[in-house]
Design a protein around this motif. Sequence first.
Motif, mmCIF file in Angstrom:
data_model
loop_
_atom_site.group_PDB
_atom_site.id
_atom_site.type_symbol
_atom_site.label_atom_id
_atom_site.label_comp_id
_atom_site.label_asym_id
_atom_site.label_seq_id
_atom_site.Cartn_x
_atom_site.Cartn_y
_atom_site.Cartn_z
ATOM 1 N N UNK A 132 0.824 -1.390 0.231
ATOM 2 C CA UNK A 132 0.058 0.068 -0.081
ATOM 3 C C UNK A 132 1.072 0.829 0.318
ATOM 4 N N UNK A 133 1.040 2.154 -1.187
ATOM 5 C CA UNK A 133 1.186 3.899 -0.690
ATOM 6 C C UNK A 133 0.631 4.123 0.295
ATOM 7 N N UNK A 134 0.905 4.589 0.800
ATOM 8 C CA UNK A 134 1.107 6.080 1.575
ATOM 9 C C UNK A 134 1.105 7.279 1.986
ATOM 10 N N UNK A 135 0.613 8.175 2.287
ATOM 11 C CA UNK A 135 1.202 9.697 1.993
ATOM 12 C C UNK A 135 0.603 10.228 1.183
ATOM 13 N N UNK A 136 1.992 10.944 0.563
ATOM 14 C CA UNK A 136 0.989 12.084 -1.065
ATOM 15 C C UNK A 136 1.247 11.348 -1.749
ATOM 16 N N UNK A 137 0.311 10.851 -2.262
ATOM 17 C CA UNK A 137 0.222 9.696 -3.394
ATOM 18 C C UNK A 137 -0.989 10.804 -3.991
#
Length: 163
Positions: free
Chosen positions: A103-108
Amino acid sequence: MPLIKDGAEIEDMWAFVEGEEPVPTTGCVSVSLTRLIDEGDSLLARNTQIGVRLEPGDDPHDLEPHLDRIALIEISFPKYTDGRGYSQAQLLRRRLGYTGELRAVGHVLRDQILYMNRSGFDAYSTARADLSGVMEALKEYSAFYQPAADGNGSVFARRHEKA
């Protein structure tokens, strides 16, 4: 933040436990790589799923002994200009053989989704793109010259298959 996976917006059942906060006794939690390494035996012995969040400076190879017991790996993008998460995803999928949720998290950002998918991500936690935007981004290109972790062959590989 909306969580998008498998073409749908889904409920996020995971909770990230910051720093040294106590880990809840129930529910699915993710922790930092440092905490997983320090408390690995007790965390992995829980009767619930465990996940880990990698920051840009973390080495995915440190997860290798635990990969078969980790259900979720979150990769943090603290700034949209920091591309180390793509390399971490590639290492996890292609070299280390991780098959769980990535999973990509943050400033996506919407513009990054296709490249994240190519790198091996299968879930995106983003406040900057809605479901339709993510789905459009994933369909922007149908062929690629570079091999990637998403399993789609490159244009060159397809040409050789036909020959």
